[in-house]
Design a protein around this motif. Sequence first.
Motif, PDB file in Angstrom:
ATOM      1  N   LYS A  48       1.265  -1.206  -0.120  1.00 14.28           N
ATOM      2  CA  LYS A  48      -0.581   0.159  -0.024  1.00 14.28           C
ATOM      3  C   LYS A  48       0.782   1.929   0.282  1.00 14.28           C
ATOM      4  N   PRO A  49       1.745   1.680  -0.906  1.00 13.44           N
ATOM      5  CA  PRO A  49       2.192   2.504  -1.182  1.00 13.44           C
ATOM      6  C   PRO A  49       1.620   4.403  -1.471  1.00 13.44           C
ATOM      7  N   ASP A  50       2.247   4.645  -0.964  1.00 15.24           N
ATOM      8  CA  ASP A  50       1.321   6.506  -1.105  1.00 15.24           C
ATOM      9  C   ASP A  50       2.060   7.536  -1.939  1.00 15.24           C
ATOM     10  N   VAL A  51       3.265   7.299  -2.118  1.00 11.62           N
ATOM     11  CA  VAL A  51       4.466   8.007  -3.044  1.00 11.62           C
ATOM     12  C   VAL A  51       5.550   7.071  -4.253  1.00 11.62           C
ATOM     13  N   ALA A  52       5.342   7.487  -5.176  1.00  9.66           N
ATOM     14  CA  ALA A  52       6.416   6.830  -5.761  1.00  9.66           C
ATOM     15  C   ALA A  52       7.268   7.636  -6.203  1.00  9.66           C
ATOM     16  N   VAL A  53       8.968   7.338  -6.283  1.00 14.07           N
ATOM     17  CA  VAL A  53       9.804   7.094  -6.894  1.00 14.07           C
ATOM     18  C   VAL A  53      10.514   7.246  -7.902  1.00 14.07           C
ATOM     19  N   VAL A  54      10.051   7.517  -9.262  1.00  9.48           N
ATOM     20  CA  VAL A  54      10.937   6.802 -10.152  1.00  9.48           C
ATOM     21  C   VAL A  54      11.968   6.918 -11.404  1.00  9.48           C
ATOM     22  N   PHE A  55      12.607   6.251 -11.299  1.00  8.69           N
ATOM     23  CA  PHE A  55      13.543   6.722 -12.365  1.00  8.69           C
ATOM     24  C   PHE A  55      13.330   6.029 -13.355  1.00  8.69           C
ATOM     25  N   ALA A  75       9.585  18.529  -9.617  1.00  2.57           N
ATOM     26  CA  ALA A  75       9.757  18.842  -8.345  1.00  2.57           C
ATOM     27  C   ALA A  75       7.917  20.302  -8.738  1.00  2.57           C
ATOM     28  N   ALA A  76       6.636  18.967  -9.234  1.00  2.00           N
ATOM     29  CA  ALA A  76       5.451  19.856  -9.543  1.00  2.00           C
ATOM     30  C   ALA A  76       4.506  19.152  -9.077  1.00  2.00           C
ATOM     31  N   ASP A  77       3.405  20.168  -9.088  1.00  5.17           N
ATOM     32  CA  ASP A  77       2.305  19.293  -8.383  1.00  5.17           C
ATOM     33  C   ASP A  77       1.112  18.796  -8.447  1.00  5.17           C
ATOM     34  N   PRO A  93      -3.623  12.501 -15.464  1.00  6.82           N
ATOM     35  CA  PRO A  93      -3.215  13.356 -14.717  1.00  6.82           C
ATOM     36  C   PRO A  93      -2.116  12.308 -13.885  1.00  6.82           C
ATOM     37  N   PHE A  94      -0.669  12.932 -13.205  1.00  8.03           N
ATOM     38  CA  PHE A  94      -0.369  11.697 -11.932  1.00  8.03           C
ATOM     39  C   PHE A  94      -0.179  13.631 -10.834  1.00  8.03           C
ATOM     40  N   ALA A  95      -0.741  12.754  -9.702  1.00  7.15           N
ATOM     41  CA  ALA A  95      -0.074  14.021  -8.499  1.00  7.15           C
ATOM     42  C   ALA A  95       1.179  14.130  -7.795  1.00  7.15           C
ATOM     43  N   PRO A 136      -3.952  -1.829 -12.519  1.00 10.45           N
ATOM     44  CA  PRO A 136      -5.011  -1.587 -14.466  1.00 10.45           C
ATOM     45  C   PRO A 136      -5.709  -0.988 -13.730  1.00 10.45           C
ATOM     46  N   GLY A 137      -6.752  -0.235 -14.777  1.00 14.10           N
ATOM     47  CA  GLY A 137      -7.526  -0.190 -14.509  1.00 14.10           C
ATOM     48  C   GLY A 137      -8.206   1.361 -13.912  1.00 14.10           C
ATOM     49  N   VAL A 138      -7.405   1.798 -12.839  1.00 11.37           N
ATOM     50  CA  VAL A 138      -8.283   2.196 -11.892  1.00 11.37           C
ATOM     51  C   VAL A 138      -7.968   4.129 -12.315  1.00 11.37           C
ATOM     52  N   ASP A 139      -9.432   4.460 -11.519  1.00  9.62           N
ATOM     53  CA  ASP A 139      -9.989   5.840 -11.867  1.00  9.62           C
ATOM     54  C   ASP A 139      -8.813   6.971 -11.890  1.00  9.62           C
ATOM     55  N   ALA A 140      -8.028   6.350 -10.534  1.00 17.45           N
ATOM     56  CA  ALA A 140      -7.244   7.650 -10.572  1.00 17.45           C
ATOM     57  C   ALA A 140      -6.115   7.019 -10.103  1.00 17.45           C
ATOM     58  N   TRP A 141      -4.610   7.656  -9.814  1.00 20.73           N
ATOM     59  CA  TRP A 141      -3.851   6.449  -9.321  1.00 20.73           C
ATOM     60  C   TRP A 141      -3.624   6.591  -7.752  1.00 20.73           C
ATOM     61  N   PRO A 142      -3.414   5.813  -7.427  1.00 25.65           N
ATOM     62  CA  PRO A 142      -3.325   5.954  -6.041  1.00 25.65           C
ATOM     63  C   PRO A 142      -1.627   6.733  -5.847  1.00 25.65           C
ATOM     64  N   VAL A 143      -0.929   6.977  -5.745  1.00 22.02           N
ATOM     65  CA  VAL A 143       0.245   7.340  -4.842  1.00 22.02           C
ATOM     66  C   VAL A 143       0.977   9.033  -5.793  1.00 22.02           C
ATOM     67  N   LYS A 144       1.086   9.573  -4.674  1.00 26.06           N
ATOM     68  CA  LYS A 144       1.802  10.745  -5.899  1.00 26.06           C
ATOM     69  C   LYS A 144       3.388  10.133  -6.228  1.00 26.06           C
ATOM     70  N   ILE A 145       4.043  11.048  -7.151  1.00 24.30           N
ATOM     71  CA  ILE A 145       5.153  10.917  -7.869  1.00 24.30           C
ATOM     72  C   ILE A 145       5.746  11.837  -7.229  1.00 24.30           C
ATOM     73  N   VAL A 146       7.164  10.824  -7.280  1.00 31.25           N
ATOM     74  CA  VAL A 146       8.611  12.042  -7.805  1.00 31.25           C
ATOM     75  C   VAL A 146       9.204  10.982  -8.614  1.00 31.25           C
TER      76      VAL A 146
END
Length: 279
Positions: A48-55, A75-77, A93-95, A136-146
Amino acid sequence: MADIVGAYFTSHVPAIGGAIHRGDQQDPYWKPFFDGFVRVHQWLALTKPDVAVVFNNDHGLNFFLDCLPTFAVGAADQYHNADEGWGLPIYKPFAGHAALSWHIVEQLVTDEFDPATCQKMQVDHALSIPFELAWPGVDAWPVKIVPIAINTVQHPLPSAKRCLALGRSVHRALTSWPGQERVVVIGTGGLSHQLDGARAGFMNPDYDRFCLDNLARNPDLLTRHSIHDIVRLSGTQGVEILNWIAARGALGPFATEVHRNYHIPISNTAAATMVLNPA
């Protein structure tokens, strides 16, 4: 500090997005690859992550050959996907988690990295397809991203050693972050493939397995090759393994393998998926 729940790695071939869009997951050509995500979905439901740091690496959506930073941190919202010409749908869109992004940038600069800091950034298939595969198939991404972009296109490229050090700097930032977020580290790209030139279609399962076998237990071993060695071993575009190496550094010093899947080929690419837990 942030709770680093683990790391997820996968290929980001545009054709995968096409297969998702067409609903071809059970087609015999695609099934061996998509079957590897059952375990990924189970793991994400558990952690159950709520943030993803993506390389990942940019394919011309933000940067081109006339202006291409070695390392760039978003470094955006909010981050939007755009049409890259692959015939794929525009993804949700990604938060963003801008505060964590700035904290990571501060640590990188303290550790004598010089990243470009992007308060506006689009995300391309290198990020959106791995998210479609994971959730797959989610209405909104469950994590914020960096999002952290690594140059894998324009030489001189960063060395594997430098990318591992970059990831370890990000790990220090995560362990000094005062929040309680549950963070998943994501590395995308590859594995071995070359899309053009005399070696178009080149893949190297032996090198791919060397990377998969050592990513968890001995990532420093992956830095023994120069960047030119990696091009020779993995193909021109196979240098996207740099994203995996950096992500492994961000996970922390010790890791255990939870899951791997390797399938060849997917659209002239050796496709792989892996999940690691911190140890």
